[in-house]
Structures are given as C-alpha cells and as structure tokens.
Design an enzyme around this catalytic site. Structure first.
Site, short mmCIF file in Angstrom:
data_model
loop_
_atom_site.label_atom_id
_atom_site.label_comp_id
_atom_site.label_asym_id
_atom_site.label_seq_id
_atom_site.Cartn_x
_atom_site.Cartn_y
_atom_site.Cartn_z
N ARG A 1 18.22 104.35 77.72
CA ARG A 1 18.16 103.09 77.64
C ARG A 1 18.00 102.44 76.10
O ARG A 1 17.41 102.99 75.51
CB ARG A 1 17.44 102.36 78.47
CG ARG A 1 17.56 100.63 78.44
CD ARG A 1 16.47 99.95 77.47
NE ARG A 1 16.38 98.53 77.49
CZ ARG A 1 15.68 97.92 76.74
NH1 ARG A 1 15.15 98.29 75.74
NH2 ARG A 1 15.80 96.56 76.96
N VAL A 2 19.16 101.52 75.56
CA VAL A 2 18.94 101.05 74.40
C VAL A 2 19.00 99.38 74.59
O VAL A 2 19.71 98.94 75.66
CB VAL A 2 20.35 101.30 73.52
CG1 VAL A 2 20.43 100.46 72.24
CG2 VAL A 2 20.17 102.83 73.22
N GLY A 3 18.18 98.59 73.90
CA GLY A 3 18.06 97.42 74.13
C GLY A 3 18.78 96.50 73.06
O GLY A 3 19.79 97.06 72.46
N ASP A 4 18.45 95.32 72.88
CA ASP A 4 19.03 94.33 72.04
C ASP A 4 18.44 94.81 70.33
O ASP A 4 19.49 94.54 69.40
CB ASP A 4 18.51 93.03 71.99
CG ASP A 4 17.22 92.96 71.76
OD1 ASP A 4 16.40 93.61 72.54
OD2 ASP A 4 16.70 91.72 71.29
N THR B 1 12.97 88.99 70.38
CA THR B 1 12.04 90.08 71.07
C THR B 1 11.95 89.82 72.59
O THR B 1 12.38 88.42 73.07
CB THR B 1 10.36 89.65 70.61
OG1 THR B 1 9.73 90.85 71.42
CG2 THR B 1 10.03 88.42 70.72
N GLY B 2 11.83 90.57 73.41
CA GLY B 2 11.73 90.34 74.96
C GLY B 2 12.85 91.04 75.50
O GLY B 2 13.15 92.15 75.08
N SER C 1 4.18 99.29 71.11
CA SER C 1 5.65 98.80 71.42
C SER C 1 6.42 99.09 70.22
O SER C 1 7.92 98.81 70.34
CB SER C 1 5.36 97.15 71.72
OG SER C 1 5.16 96.66 70.76
N THR D 1 8.22 93.86 70.34
CA THR D 1 9.34 94.29 69.01
C THR D 1 8.78 93.51 67.90
O THR D 1 8.43 92.25 68.02
CB THR D 1 10.62 93.76 69.20
OG1 THR D 1 11.17 94.76 70.32
CG2 THR D 1 11.81 94.16 68.08
N GLY E 1 15.60 92.99 76.40
CA GLY E 1 16.68 92.98 75.30
C GLY E 1 18.02 92.77 76.16
O GLY E 1 18.95 92.33 75.62
N THR F 1 11.55 98.79 67.30
CA THR F 1 10.59 98.69 68.53
C THR F 1 10.92 100.21 69.21
O THR F 1 11.76 100.89 68.83
CB THR F 1 11.56 97.57 69.43
OG1 THR F 1 10.81 97.46 70.67
CG2 THR F 1 13.02 98.08 69.77
#
Ligand code: ASP
Length: 333
Positions: A220-223, A243-244, A90, A192, A246, A210
């Site tokens: 796609r981009v997360g938090d 984490t989790g 991850s 993450t 995003g 992450t």
C-alpha cells in the site's frame, strides 16, 4: 523578536473610493497598481509550518535557513529530524510496519521551480526525504519505488538499517493478536510530517515523509509521496501538505486543490477548510472513521490549518517564535 507590525491594508473598494480624485487621472493598469500596493501586507518571511507537534523539525528548518542554507535543504533537514527519531512511530526509523511486519516509507519533496521527487514503498533506509530529494535533483525521474528506490539510496551513499524498533515490533505483535487481516481505519494511526517553508526572499519549498498507515496492506502507498495529493508547492501562490487517511487525500487531490483555491483568492485557512469539506461532504459521509488534516501557507506567509476531527496540531515558526497550535476542526459532533 516582536511580531511584525503590519501595514494596515485598505480594501480594494476602500482604495477606489479614497483615491477617486487621483484615480480619475490614472489609466486602468495604474489604478490596479495603486490598489495592489495599498492592499499588500508586508510578507511574513521567513516562515516554517508543519503538521503535528514537531517543534524540533521546525526549529531545524528555521536554523538552517538562518545559517544561509537553501530553503529546500532546510526542509530536508527538518524532515530528517523526525525520520531519525525512533520514538516517532509514524515516520522513518521506528515507524509502525505494515501487517506483515515490514516498515515501508513514502516521501516527496518539491521546490520553488516546480521540480519534485518522491519515493514509495522504500525499505531499510531511514532518510526517505533525502532519497526523494536526490531523485529530484540527480535523476531524470520524479518517482522511484521499492527495491529500485532502495538500490538508488544505497548508490548515493545511504546505509541499510533495520527500521523496525523493538517498540514498534511489540506494538505490531500486539496488533496481530486481535486484528483481522483487513484494512483498518483508525484516527490514531496517522502522524506524517509535512513541512513547508518560505525563506527570507520568498522562495518556497515543501516536504512530506511517512511510514504511512500503520498495519496497512503490504504494497500500500498513501498520499504522502504523491505530488498534488500529499504535497504541492507553487512559488507564485503558496504550498499545502496533508496528513491522515491518504486514500481520502488522493481521491480529492487535496494539496493541489488548496493551492489552486489560494490562487483564486482564498486565504490558506479558507482553502484548508474547503479541501476538508470536499472530503466530508462526499456521498456516504463516512468521515467518522478517519482523520485528515491540512496545513497551508500562501506567498505572503499567511498560514492555515484544519482537520476533520479534534486532535490535529500545526507547528509554526514565524517571527522568531516556534509554537504549536491546536487546529480547528469540522466534526463538532
Ligand atoms: N497520510 C499518510 C498515509 O496515508 C498517513 C499519515 O498521515 O500518517 O500514508
């Protein structure tokens, strides 16, 4: 080393009553000063706290601080341990790819002065956290994305590497056999590393790195690279990292929220719980399908961690002890 003995603190009310004779002879600001001294605990510095079971990363950060390195560099060193581990699916090398088979990394870092740097959709470079740190320190920008981030990484001497390990490729190929080509939300797909540290002088830094949500849509981009969502540091108050899922963290600007709640007087634990409650109490209450976990530390070195579901962990290195802690969680079923 034994746990420190804390000075027993009196409540503000207790101080006011206990000191009433003295207080009569003091002006307002002197009274506040007395109360502050009485209620201030000895800070727990240095300290490292991270998401999940990452004791090698917290060890590395701790050791780097003990060796006299700056806390920002110590945070980077800790994050790099997980990025370089091909078994971690991850983060960094070995990270699970997007649905097209591309491993794309997000990372950010923040220091005690409020400086920050981040990279999004970075490919072919293991140490996203190092690129983020260099964006912060060596460029006029905060965030670099995609090809520009990769070119920048090469320009500072990092090497191109294939991040898709055989194990992750196999997992992706298996996923493709059954997966529909649509976003999936699976609480198993998060891991993450978010890492916060305070050095012996009370200087705070944090990092987050992450490969993002496994089998995410391309682009796609997360938090995790978004300052305020995946990570926030305020040297006066403390720091938080997420984490989790995003998307849910971004919608509630989770890490900034936690730091602001701590500024208003909440403990790190209360602030993490409140940030989770903002997610689970949204209309629709669809939290059954995803996990979010936060860890936080305040300026005194007090820590908190909380998640939506069971299964989240924090690793804390404090007072010479490096330990994993199972998080309490919201969804007791
Ligand atoms: N927060 C990350 C993201 O949404 C995923 C994770 O924590 O594993 O990209």
């Amino acid at each position: 080393m034994k746990r420190r003995k804390f000075i027993k603190s009196a409540s503000l009310g207790g101080v006011a009553v206990g000191l009433s004779a003295t207080v009569l002879a003091c002006n307002d600001s002197e009274i506040k000063e007395i109360a502050k001294k009485e209620t201030t605990k000895e800070p727990i510095w240095p300290i490292v706290i991270a998401t999940w079971n990452v004791h090698r990363a917290t060890q590395e950060t701790w050791d780097a601080m003990q060796a006299g390195h700056q806390v920002l560099d110590a945070v980077e060193a800790g994050c790099k341990i997980e990025e370089a581990d091909p078994k971690g699916q991850s983060v960094g090398k070995g990270g699970l790819p997007d649905r097209d088979g591309n491993v794309t990394l997000d990372a950010c870092i923040m220091d005690h002065l409020g400086n920050c740097g981040s990279v999004v959709y970075l490919q072919n470079i293991t140490h996203a956290i190092t690129v983020a740190k260099s964006v912060m320190q060596d460029t006029p920008h905060v965030m670099l994305a995609g090809k520009g981030a990769e070119d920048y990484a090469l320009s500072i001497g990092l090497k191109r590497e294939n991040l898709l390990t055989e194990a992750s490729k196999k997992a992706w190929e298996k996923w493709k056999e059954e997966a529909e080509y649509k976003p999936i939300i699976n609480i198993e797909n998060h891991d993450t590393i978010g890492l916060l540290a305070i050095d012996k002088d009370g200087t705070i830094s944090g990092g987050c790195t992450t490969s993002g949500l496994a089998y995410k849509m391309g682009g796609r981009v997360g938090d995790s690279p978004i300052i305020g969502s995946g990570l926030f540091v305020d040297n006066e108050v403390g720091a938080a990292v997420a984490t989790g899922m995003g998307e849910e963290v971004v919608k509630t600007v989770g890490s900034f929220l936690i730091v602001e709640l701590m500024r208003q007087g909440m403990s790190p634990q209360q602030a993490c719980e409140e940030a989770i409650s903002r997610i689970v109490n949204k209309p629709g209450k669809n939290y059954e399908d995803f996990q979010v976990g936060y860890v936080a530390v305040n300026k005194k070195g007090e820590t908190g961690y909380y998640s939506i579901h069971d299964g989240f962990w924090a690793t804390i290195y404090a007072d010479g002890e490096n330990k994993n802690y199972a998080s309490s969680f919201f969804n007791k079923k």
